[in-house]
Write a protein that holds these residues in place. Structure first.
Motif, mmCIF file in Angstrom:
data_model
loop_
_atom_site.group_PDB
_atom_site.id
_atom_site.type_symbol
_atom_site.label_atom_id
_atom_site.label_comp_id
_atom_site.label_asym_id
_atom_site.label_seq_id
_atom_site.Cartn_x
_atom_site.Cartn_y
_atom_site.Cartn_z
ATOM 1 N N ARG A 76 40.283 62.811 46.050
ATOM 2 C CA ARG A 76 39.123 63.330 45.337
ATOM 3 C C ARG A 76 38.233 62.146 44.985
ATOM 4 O O ARG A 76 38.623 60.994 45.151
ATOM 5 C CB ARG A 76 39.557 64.056 44.057
ATOM 6 N N THR A 77 37.052 62.415 44.462
ATOM 7 C CA THR A 77 36.178 61.337 44.014
ATOM 8 C C THR A 77 35.864 61.506 42.535
ATOM 9 O O THR A 77 35.884 62.615 41.996
ATOM 10 C CB THR A 77 34.859 61.300 44.815
ATOM 11 N N ALA A 78 35.578 60.380 41.888
ATOM 12 C CA ALA A 78 35.203 60.378 40.472
ATOM 13 C C ALA A 78 34.210 59.258 40.237
ATOM 14 O O ALA A 78 34.245 58.222 40.921
ATOM 15 C CB ALA A 78 36.439 60.190 39.590
ATOM 16 N N ASP A 79 33.332 59.465 39.281
ATOM 17 C CA ASP A 79 32.399 58.418 38.861
ATOM 18 C C ASP A 79 32.985 57.718 37.643
ATOM 19 O O ASP A 79 33.298 58.355 36.635
ATOM 20 C CB ASP A 79 31.040 59.023 38.517
ATOM 21 N N CYS A 80 33.131 56.393 37.732
ATOM 22 C CA CYS A 80 33.779 55.613 36.669
ATOM 23 C C CYS A 80 32.877 54.474 36.214
ATOM 24 O O CYS A 80 32.121 53.899 37.006
ATOM 25 C CB CYS A 80 35.099 55.017 37.177
ATOM 26 N N ALA A 81 32.996 54.135 34.948
ATOM 27 C CA ALA A 81 32.316 52.958 34.420
ATOM 28 C C ALA A 81 33.059 51.714 34.890
ATOM 29 O O ALA A 81 34.285 51.661 34.874
ATOM 30 C CB ALA A 81 32.275 53.021 32.898
ATOM 31 N N VAL A 82 32.312 50.702 35.335
ATOM 32 C CA VAL A 82 32.905 49.433 35.748
ATOM 33 C C VAL A 82 32.827 48.477 34.554
ATOM 34 O O VAL A 82 31.741 48.134 34.092
ATOM 35 C CB VAL A 82 32.162 48.838 36.962
ATOM 36 N N ALA A 83 33.994 48.062 34.054
ATOM 37 C CA ALA A 83 34.032 47.265 32.826
ATOM 38 C C ALA A 83 34.552 45.848 33.036
ATOM 39 O O ALA A 83 34.588 45.059 32.097
ATOM 40 C CB ALA A 83 34.894 47.972 31.775
ATOM 41 N N GLY A 84 34.959 45.520 34.237
ATOM 42 C CA GLY A 84 35.463 44.183 34.504
ATOM 43 C C GLY A 84 35.932 44.074 35.937
ATOM 44 O O GLY A 84 35.814 45.005 36.734
ATOM 45 N N PHE A 85 36.484 42.910 36.266
ATOM 46 C CA PHE A 85 37.028 42.709 37.610
ATOM 47 C C PHE A 85 38.111 41.642 37.572
ATOM 48 O O PHE A 85 38.256 40.894 36.595
ATOM 49 C CB PHE A 85 35.930 42.330 38.608
ATOM 50 N N ARG A 86 38.894 41.590 38.631
ATOM 51 C CA ARG A 86 39.868 40.517 38.830
ATOM 52 C C ARG A 86 39.508 39.765 40.097
ATOM 53 O O ARG A 86 39.087 40.374 41.091
ATOM 54 C CB ARG A 86 41.302 41.076 38.945
ATOM 55 N N TRP A 87 39.689 38.450 40.046
ATOM 56 C CA TRP A 87 39.462 37.644 41.237
ATOM 57 C C TRP A 87 40.537 37.946 42.274
ATOM 58 O O TRP A 87 41.672 38.261 41.935
ATOM 59 C CB TRP A 87 39.493 36.155 40.899
ATOM 60 N N HIS A 88 40.167 37.852 43.535
ATOM 61 C CA HIS A 88 41.154 37.993 44.603
ATOM 62 C C HIS A 88 42.144 36.845 44.517
ATOM 63 O O HIS A 88 41.830 35.759 44.015
ATOM 64 C CB HIS A 88 40.457 38.010 45.972
ATOM 65 N N LYS A 89 43.355 37.074 45.010
ATOM 66 C CA LYS A 89 44.402 36.054 44.902
ATOM 67 C C LYS A 89 44.060 34.761 45.625
ATOM 68 O O LYS A 89 44.593 33.696 45.284
ATOM 69 C CB LYS A 89 45.727 36.608 45.424
ATOM 70 N N ASP A 90 43.143 34.826 46.617
ATOM 71 C CA ASP A 90 42.756 33.583 47.293
ATOM 72 C C ASP A 90 41.632 32.855 46.567
ATOM 73 O O ASP A 90 41.224 31.762 46.962
ATOM 74 C CB ASP A 90 42.366 33.852 48.751
ATOM 75 N N GLY A 91 41.121 33.475 45.471
ATOM 76 C CA GLY A 91 40.085 32.834 44.671
ATOM 77 C C GLY A 91 38.703 32.881 45.273
ATOM 78 O O GLY A 91 37.765 32.287 44.728
ATOM 79 N N ASN A 92 38.532 33.597 46.381
ATOM 80 C CA ASN A 92 37.258 33.573 47.102
ATOM 81 C C ASN A 92 36.457 34.857 47.008
ATOM 82 O O ASN A 92 35.661 35.164 47.883
ATOM 83 C CB ASN A 92 37.506 33.255 48.588
ATOM 84 N N GLY A 93 36.684 35.626 45.969
ATOM 85 C CA GLY A 93 35.894 36.839 45.819
ATOM 86 C C GLY A 93 36.529 37.786 44.833
ATOM 87 O O GLY A 93 37.552 37.482 44.201
ATOM 88 N N VAL A 94 35.912 38.939 44.692
ATOM 89 C CA VAL A 94 36.406 39.969 43.782
ATOM 90 C C VAL A 94 37.559 40.714 44.449
ATOM 91 O O VAL A 94 37.402 41.287 45.523
ATOM 92 C CB VAL A 94 35.277 40.949 43.411
ATOM 93 N N GLY A 95 38.710 40.717 43.775
ATOM 94 C CA GLY A 95 39.866 41.421 44.322
ATOM 95 C C GLY A 95 39.886 42.886 43.947
ATOM 96 O O GLY A 95 40.271 43.738 44.744
ATOM 97 N N SER A 96 39.465 43.203 42.717
ATOM 98 C CA SER A 96 39.469 44.599 42.276
ATOM 99 C C SER A 96 38.483 44.786 41.128
ATOM 100 O O SER A 96 38.197 43.849 40.379
ATOM 101 C CB SER A 96 40.872 45.033 41.835
#
Length: 359
Positions: A202-222
């Motif tokens: 299914r789909t849902a609209d969610c508020a984005v409140a933060g992020f985690r870096w990817h484990k390689d340190g080169n971008g947004v992981g989640s």
């Protein structure tokens, strides 16, 4: 322990598809929502292994005697550890069982005992059965597992795709992930995606409140996702992940402006690892990997993400979601629980009764 198939075993895996496959040589099973477990028994020796090679034996001591009572003296079975309640499968309670303190493990084993659902036979006595067709492995499994015991179940099986579709539609409320499809003539192939799985999406609209870096340190992981309750509190409900390397780098630039002064008035600013209840807030230590970095970067809560998810459990997305798109036409405060579809509960015992009747 001396068995024809020895631990560790990497379980056979499945490819995700969007609808129930239809072919005359396929067999269908419900997809149980629990911990995948390959159980090894050699006399009085029992070992429970997870799909990630982490031993589960210490966390589920009540299953040791259960395996001895229900399975042959020397065998290897592929199975799922679940907790069955009157409402269906309870994955939240299952996660509580992964506790580091032995005294707590023993207490929980008595209060919320686990059940074992078996669905494949890899070895019996001195025979390695992994090269045999699934249909033959299942036939032998039906002969040797004792399902008269409480908390031991043989997973239902059908060759009828219409029955599988009925399971998919009818038993989601009991906590099932979906339906599995297996070729009847296929051998057991460790760590290979040779089965198919159909899961609810299914789909849902969610508020984005933060992020985690990817484990390689080169971008947004989640991306860290939130939904508002009726009182206006923003709850952490899960993450959106599985980005390509290029997309991870793009997200760094897209979110850069939202990092400025992000903690000023942030609804999660006071959350710390020490204060956060397990599984409810960002930064909580992983039960599976204490070394895993779950630190997060706050963002001003101004962006809405449409995500694809499978199902909700206890107010959170059961698995990681996938980003569909950013909704620039939506305001974060409009992202509430009320948009989510509620699945009516189903009677789990009805499905298990169907399997017993078939046999």
């Amino acid at each position: 322990m001396d068995l024809p198939v020895m631990p560790p075993v990497k379980p056979m895996l499945a490819k995700a598809v969007h609808e129930v496959p239809r072919a005359p040589d396929l067999r269908y099973e419900p997809k149980w929502d629990g911990f995948r477990c390959v159980a090894f028994r050699d006399g009085d020796e029992v070992e429970l292994g997870s799909r990630n090679d982490r031993p589960l034996t210490r966390y589920f001591p009540e299953l040791i005697d259960l395996v001895k009572d229900a399975l042959p003296p020397r065998c290897v079975v592929d199975s799922e550890i679940v907790i069955v309640t009157e409402r269906g499968l309870d994955f939240d309670s299952l996660q509580l069982r992964l506790h580091p303190a032995a005294s707590r493990v023993r207490k929980l084993a008595e209060e919320i005992p686990a059940s074992l659902v078996v669905f494949d036979l890899l070895a019996l006595d001195d025979r390695d059965l992994t090269g045999q067709p699934f249909a033959e492995r299942r036939r032998v499994l039906e002969e040797v597992v004792d399902t008269e015991l409480a908390r031991v179940h043989l997973t239902p099986l059908t060759g009828d795709p219409d029955v599988a579709q009925d399971w998919f539609d009818r038993f989601e409320g009991a906590g099932f992930d979906g339906v599995m499809a297996k070729p009847a003539d296929a051998p057991y192939q460790q760590d290979r995606r040779v089965m198919w799985k159909v899961k609810h999406e299914r789909t849902a609209d969610c508020a984005v409140a933060g992020f985690r870096w990817h484990k390689d340190g080169n971008g947004v992981g989640s991306l860290l996702l939130g939904l508002y309750d009726e009182a206006g509190t923003l709850h952490h409900v899960g993450v959106a992940s599985s980005f390509t390397a290029a997309r991870r780098r793009e997200l760094v630039d897209e979110l850069a402006s939202l990092r400025e002064n992000a903690l000023d008035g942030h609804p999660w600013r006071d959350w710390t690892i020490a204060e956060a209840p397990a599984g409810r807030m960002p930064g909580v230590q992983s039960r599976w990997n204490a070394q895993k970095d779950l630190s997060w970067e706050p963002l001003r809560v101004e962006r809405v993400a449409e995500v694809r998810y499978e199902h909700l459990q206890s107010g959170r997305f059961r698995h990681g979601t996938r980003l569909v798109r950013f909704r620039l036409d939506r305001k974060p405060e409009s992202c509430t629980y009320s948009q989510l579809e509620e699945v009516p509960p189903a009677e789990l015992t009805a499905l298990l009764a169907e399997e017993r009747a078939r046999r």
